[in-house]
Design a protein around this motif. Structure first.
Motif, short mmCIF file in Angstrom:
data_model
loop_
_atom_site.label_atom_id
_atom_site.label_comp_id
_atom_site.label_asym_id
_atom_site.label_seq_id
_atom_site.Cartn_x
_atom_site.Cartn_y
_atom_site.Cartn_z
N ASN A 346 20.72 50.16 97.15
CA ASN A 346 19.77 49.09 97.46
C ASN A 346 20.51 47.75 97.52
O ASN A 346 21.63 47.62 97.01
CB ASN A 346 18.72 48.99 96.35
CG ASN A 346 17.72 50.12 96.38
OD1 ASN A 346 17.45 50.70 97.42
ND2 ASN A 346 17.14 50.43 95.21
N PRO A 347 19.88 46.72 98.09
CA PRO A 347 20.46 45.38 98.02
C PRO A 347 20.53 44.89 96.58
O PRO A 347 19.85 45.43 95.69
CB PRO A 347 19.48 44.52 98.83
CG PRO A 347 18.70 45.49 99.67
CD PRO A 347 18.62 46.74 98.87
N PRO A 348 21.34 43.87 96.30
CA PRO A 348 21.41 43.34 94.94
C PRO A 348 20.04 42.88 94.46
O PRO A 348 19.34 42.16 95.17
CB PRO A 348 22.38 42.16 95.06
CG PRO A 348 23.17 42.44 96.29
CD PRO A 348 22.25 43.16 97.22
N PRO A 349 19.62 43.29 93.26
CA PRO A 349 18.33 42.82 92.74
C PRO A 349 18.39 41.33 92.43
O PRO A 349 19.46 40.77 92.18
CB PRO A 349 18.15 43.65 91.47
CG PRO A 349 19.54 44.02 91.05
CD PRO A 349 20.32 44.18 92.33
N ALA A 350 17.23 40.72 92.46
CA ALA A 350 17.17 39.28 92.17
C ALA A 350 17.77 38.96 90.81
O ALA A 350 18.41 37.91 90.63
CB ALA A 350 15.72 38.81 92.24
N ALA A 351 17.63 39.88 89.86
CA ALA A 351 18.15 39.64 88.51
C ALA A 351 19.66 39.49 88.50
O ALA A 351 20.23 38.84 87.62
CB ALA A 351 17.72 40.77 87.58
N SER A 352 20.34 40.09 89.49
CA SER A 352 21.81 40.03 89.52
C SER A 352 22.32 38.68 90.00
O SER A 352 23.53 38.43 89.94
CB SER A 352 22.36 41.13 90.41
OG SER A 352 22.10 40.86 91.78
N LEU A 353 21.43 37.82 90.47
CA LEU A 353 21.82 36.52 90.99
C LEU A 353 21.79 35.44 89.91
O LEU A 353 22.14 34.28 90.18
CB LEU A 353 20.91 36.11 92.14
CG LEU A 353 20.76 37.12 93.28
CD1 LEU A 353 19.82 36.57 94.34
CD2 LEU A 353 22.09 37.48 93.88
#
Length: 431
Positions: A346-353
């Motif tokens: 999947n794309p990077p989750p928002a939490a990883s930003l």
């Protein structure tokens, strides 16, 4: 200018929303993993089925407890496996088609990176009633990387289920974000887990899902260490050298010998229910996991997916070498030029930003060159074409037989100017 109204920015935004509410709302609020970008290829679109999702727990009894092996006779244990199943479902028209997946970032959380819980949404209905009016659906088993989880590729699992597949993704014990352990557990158990889950899915006779699963038309999809596993299940037995270094890692255990190409019992274990293999960035070739004889055993149609700059599995001497060595299989190799290893998640989750996080939380998902959403859409397209061909008898040849000079013109199924940066090779098997 006198009399000219000065519209504020909020007013303009509201005015635009009034003109095109559907698209604006989707863009701002409802774009989920796997949804098509404007330039998504044709077969990436969702299918006709509303889908359900449910969690199942299995126990594989009397397995070798390699983590507690001291060489010689290996101890046994009951190996737990959690799986997530997506499937066509009977859903009332007024139902909210939404599910929340609970995931973590990090690795194990003790000696490695701390576990950070987060959630993300999908388009499915938790525990919905399976759709029985269409008969049975082919089975697809999905195996994540090391480390990963059953939720690592929901853009693909949901998408395939909407097209009429029962899709089961495995949480491989000792190999997830939550419980990552010594690597040799993954080396031993990956292919065994996949075969066990196939048998368990066939054994769901008294379960609501049992009536809709066609195990005789099964596809297996694996990423990284999942690719290592699905290739073995498909017929590519491991090398004697691989058995040797496994023994060195484990103090002399021969537990992996049941999976090596030179073992006659392995040759007899190739499962006829498996009709197609998808290996995304499969690990192992650069480490001697396969040799020429082992790769000759892969006779099932196989789609390989790779980044040309893969720094984990390798490309020329890694994934492409597997593709070239699997001479007895009808096969394809889709290459994302300049991509690295992450051609499947999947794309990077928002939490990883979030600021201050270890960069690896982002790079567990992201590619350094490609938009992950673009990769997801292209994967959906080609995996749909490939599995549809071999599990459903569809004629998807126009999507899979792209001319050698493939970037001289737009690819079939792709929007104008959107098919650059990729290569699709194909080869017929000798047997």
């Amino acid at each position: 200018m006198k009399g000219r109204k000065n519209y504020s920015l909020p007013f303009l935004v509201i005015f635009i929303l009034m003109l095109c509410p559907g698209s604006a709302i989707i863009a701002q609020q409802d774009f989920l993993y796997g949804d098509p970008l404007p330039d998504a290829p044709e077969l990436s679109a969702r299918g006709e089925h509303t889908i359900g999702v449910r969690t199942l727990k299995f126990v594989h009894k009397d397995q070798i407890d390699i983590l507690n092996s001291k060489g010689g006779e290996d101890p046994l244990y009951d190996r737990p496996l959690t799986v997530e199943v997506w499937y066509p479902a009977e859903v009332a028209s007024n139902t909210d088609i939404s599910v929340t997946y609970k995931e973590v970032m990090g690795t194990r959380g003790d000696t490695l990176r701390p576990l950070i819980p987060f959630t993300f949404k999908g388009r499915a209905v938790r525990d919905a009633k399976p759709k029985t009016s269409n008969g049975k659906f082919p089975l697809v088993i999905v195996s994540h990387g090391y480390v990963g989880s059953r939720y690592l590729m929901t853009y693909l699992t949901e998408n395939l289920a909407s097209k009429g597949y029962v899709v089961v993704a495995i949480d491989h014990t000792d190999s997830t974000f939550r419980d990552a352990n010594a690597f040799y557990s993954t080396l031993l158990n990956r292919a065994k887990d996949i075969k066990f889950v196939l048998n368990e899915m066939e054994g769901l006779a008294n379960h609501p899902l049992g009536k809709i699963i066609d195990v005789d038309h099964t596809g297996i999809v694996g990423y990284s260490m999942g690719g290592y596993g699905v290739l073995n299940v498909g017929g590519a037995g491991y090398s004697d050298a691989a058995a040797g270094f496994f023994g060195q890692m484990t103090g002399g255990s021969t537990a992996i010998n049941s999976l090596i190409a030179s073992n006659p019992s392995y040759q007899k274990s190739i499962d006829p229910r498996v009709k197609a293999v998808v290996a995304l960035a499969p690990w192992g070739m650069e480490r001697g996991v396969w040799d020429a004889e082992g790769l000759k055993g892969l006779k099932k149609p196989t789609l390989f997916v790779a980044g040309s700059q893969d720094d984990i599995s390798g490309y020329e001497d890694g994934i492409k070498a597997i593709y070239e060595g699997a001479v007895n299989a009808d096969r394809y190799l889709l290459t994302y030029r300049n991509a690295r290893h992450n051609v499947a998640p999947n794309p990077p989750p928002a939490a990883s930003l979030a600021p201050g996080l270890n960069i690896n939380e982002y790079y567990r998902y992201a590619d350094s060159t490609w938009d992950q959403r673009k990769i997801n859409n292209v994967n959906q397209h080609f995996i749909t074409a490939f599995l549809g061909t071999h599990l459903k008898g569809q004629d998807n040849s126009k999507f899979l037989y792209i001319p050698e000079n493939s970037n001289a013109a737009d690819w079939p199924g792709f929007k104008p100017r959107s098919s650059t940066g990729m290569e699709l090779l194909k080869a017929k098997g000798l047997k």
